[in-house]
Each structure stands twice: as C-alpha cells, then as structure tokens.
Design a protein around this motif. Structure first.
Motif, mmCIF file in Angstrom:
data_model
loop_
_atom_site.group_PDB
_atom_site.id
_atom_site.type_symbol
_atom_site.label_atom_id
_atom_site.label_comp_id
_atom_site.label_asym_id
_atom_site.label_seq_id
_atom_site.Cartn_x
_atom_site.Cartn_y
_atom_site.Cartn_z
ATOM 1 N N ARG A 1 -22.275 -65.379 -18.331
ATOM 2 C CA ARG A 1 -22.730 -65.437 -16.951
ATOM 3 C C ARG A 1 -24.124 -64.828 -16.869
ATOM 4 O O ARG A 1 -24.296 -63.651 -17.165
ATOM 5 N N PRO A 2 -25.144 -65.610 -16.498
ATOM 6 C CA PRO A 2 -26.514 -65.084 -16.466
ATOM 7 C C PRO A 2 -26.689 -64.016 -15.390
ATOM 8 O O PRO A 2 -25.972 -63.993 -14.392
ATOM 9 N N ARG A 3 -27.659 -63.164 -15.617
ATOM 10 C CA ARG A 3 -27.963 -62.088 -14.669
ATOM 11 C C ARG A 3 -28.609 -62.653 -13.405
ATOM 12 O O ARG A 3 -28.355 -62.183 -12.310
ATOM 13 N N GLN A 4 -29.449 -63.681 -13.564
ATOM 14 C CA GLN A 4 -30.137 -64.285 -12.420
ATOM 15 C C GLN A 4 -29.601 -65.687 -12.177
ATOM 16 O O GLN A 4 -29.122 -66.339 -13.093
ATOM 17 N N GLY A 5 -29.682 -66.142 -10.937
ATOM 18 C CA GLY A 5 -29.255 -67.490 -10.604
ATOM 19 C C GLY A 5 -27.792 -67.593 -10.218
ATOM 20 O O GLY A 5 -27.258 -68.680 -10.060
ATOM 21 N N ARG A 6 -27.148 -66.455 -10.074
ATOM 22 C CA ARG A 6 -25.740 -66.454 -9.665
ATOM 23 C C ARG A 6 -25.637 -66.758 -8.180
ATOM 24 O O ARG A 6 -26.489 -66.360 -7.401
ATOM 25 N N VAL A 7 -24.573 -67.457 -7.805
ATOM 26 C CA VAL A 7 -24.278 -67.627 -6.386
ATOM 27 C C VAL A 7 -23.056 -66.788 -6.045
ATOM 28 O O VAL A 7 -23.065 -66.002 -5.125
ATOM 29 N N ILE A 8 -22.002 -66.929 -6.833
ATOM 30 C CA ILE A 8 -20.813 -66.093 -6.629
ATOM 31 C C ILE A 8 -20.645 -65.215 -7.867
ATOM 32 O O ILE A 8 -21.063 -64.075 -7.888
ATOM 33 N N GLY A 9 -20.072 -65.774 -8.914
ATOM 34 C CA GLY A 9 -19.831 -64.979 -10.110
ATOM 35 C C GLY A 9 -20.694 -65.349 -11.295
ATOM 36 O O GLY A 9 -20.653 -64.695 -12.317
ATOM 37 N N GLY A 10 -21.448 -66.420 -11.177
ATOM 38 C CA GLY A 10 -22.303 -66.837 -12.281
ATOM 39 C C GLY A 10 -21.643 -67.796 -13.253
ATOM 40 O O GLY A 10 -22.245 -68.166 -14.259
ATOM 41 N N VAL A 11 -20.409 -68.204 -12.965
ATOM 42 C CA VAL A 11 -19.694 -69.105 -13.872
ATOM 43 C C VAL A 11 -20.388 -70.460 -13.948
ATOM 44 O O VAL A 11 -20.659 -70.972 -15.044
ATOM 45 N N CYS A 12 -20.711 -71.051 -12.812
ATOM 46 C CA CYS A 12 -21.369 -72.368 -12.805
ATOM 47 C C CYS A 12 -22.750 -72.300 -13.442
ATOM 48 O O CYS A 12 -23.137 -73.199 -14.195
ATOM 49 N N ALA A 13 -23.480 -71.231 -13.174
ATOM 50 C CA ALA A 13 -24.808 -71.081 -13.779
ATOM 51 C C ALA A 13 -24.692 -70.929 -15.289
ATOM 52 O O ALA A 13 -25.493 -71.479 -16.046
ATOM 53 N N GLY A 14 -23.676 -70.206 -15.749
ATOM 54 C CA GLY A 14 -23.460 -70.040 -17.183
ATOM 55 C C GLY A 14 -23.076 -71.350 -17.858
ATOM 56 O O GLY A 14 -23.573 -71.674 -18.931
ATOM 57 N N LEU A 15 -22.184 -72.106 -17.214
ATOM 58 C CA LEU A 15 -21.795 -73.409 -17.757
ATOM 59 C C LEU A 15 -22.988 -74.358 -17.775
ATOM 60 O O LEU A 15 -23.182 -75.101 -18.743
ATOM 61 N N ALA A 16 -23.785 -74.328 -16.722
ATOM 62 C CA ALA A 16 -24.959 -75.200 -16.653
ATOM 63 C C ALA A 16 -25.939 -74.875 -17.773
ATOM 64 O O ALA A 16 -26.455 -75.774 -18.444
ATOM 65 N N ARG A 17 -26.205 -73.608 -17.992
ATOM 66 C CA ARG A 17 -27.140 -73.193 -19.045
ATOM 67 C C ARG A 17 -26.618 -73.619 -20.414
ATOM 68 O O ARG A 17 -27.364 -74.112 -21.247
ATOM 69 N N ARG A 18 -25.327 -73.458 -20.636
ATOM 70 C CA ARG A 18 -24.729 -73.783 -21.935
ATOM 71 C C ARG A 18 -24.793 -75.281 -22.240
ATOM 72 O O ARG A 18 -25.015 -75.694 -23.365
ATOM 73 N N PHE A 19 -24.595 -76.120 -21.195
ATOM 74 C CA PHE A 19 -24.524 -77.563 -21.407
ATOM 75 C C PHE A 19 -25.781 -78.312 -20.983
ATOM 76 O O PHE A 19 -25.794 -79.535 -20.933
ATOM 77 N N GLY A 20 -26.858 -77.578 -20.652
ATOM 78 C CA GLY A 20 -28.142 -78.209 -20.350
ATOM 79 C C GLY A 20 -28.176 -78.944 -19.021
ATOM 80 O O GLY A 20 -28.882 -79.934 -18.880
ATOM 81 N N LEU A 21 -27.434 -78.463 -18.046
ATOM 82 C CA LEU A 21 -27.412 -79.060 -16.709
ATOM 83 C C LEU A 21 -28.046 -78.084 -15.718
ATOM 84 O O LEU A 21 -28.252 -76.919 -16.031
ATOM 85 N N THR A 22 -28.308 -78.573 -14.512
ATOM 86 C CA THR A 22 -28.784 -77.656 -13.481
ATOM 87 C C THR A 22 -27.580 -76.952 -12.854
ATOM 88 O O THR A 22 -26.492 -77.544 -12.761
#
Length: 67
Positions: free
Chosen positions: A6-27
């Motif tokens: 889960r990234p430190r920046q770009g979180r909306v709730i817990g950072g799960v979606c941002a972490g998944l996006a970063r891992r799979f190259g999505l926004t």
C-alpha cells in the motif's frame, strides 16, 4: 508479496486499490472503478478488500524490508 504494498501517497481509503494499480501498471482510478463496479455483483468483494488492507504492508514497512 512480490512488490505488492500500500503506497504512502495516493491513498483514498486504505491504499489497496493504489497498491494494486501500481503493481499491475494501471491508474488507481481504474482499479477503484473496477472495485466499485464489482460490488454490483454478488460476492465477498468488501471482505477481500478488508483482508488485503490487513495483509498488504504499508510502503514504509515495505521499504524497510527491502534494504
């Protein structure tokens, strides 16, 4: 977990979606929209999100283990 955290920046709730996006190259917003759309289908999506939130390390802890 192979670069999944889960990234430190770009979180909306817990950072799960941002972490998944970063891992799979999505926004992050693409992953968030997919997560919201999946809630229209029957299934344990909310439970999966909570489990991922609990299991994925935060970027701070991920960085500490990388060094």
């Amino acid at each position: 977990m192979n670069g999944l955290y889960r990234p430190r920046q770009g979180r909306v709730i817990g950072g799960v979606c941002a972490g998944l996006a970063r891992r799979f190259g999505l926004t992050p917003w693409t992953v968030r929209l997919l997560a919201l759309a999946s809630c229209l289908l029957p299934g344990p999506q909310f439970v999966v999100y909570i489990v991922l939130w609990a299991m994925l390390p935060s970027e701070d802890r991920h960085s500490a283990h990388s060094h």
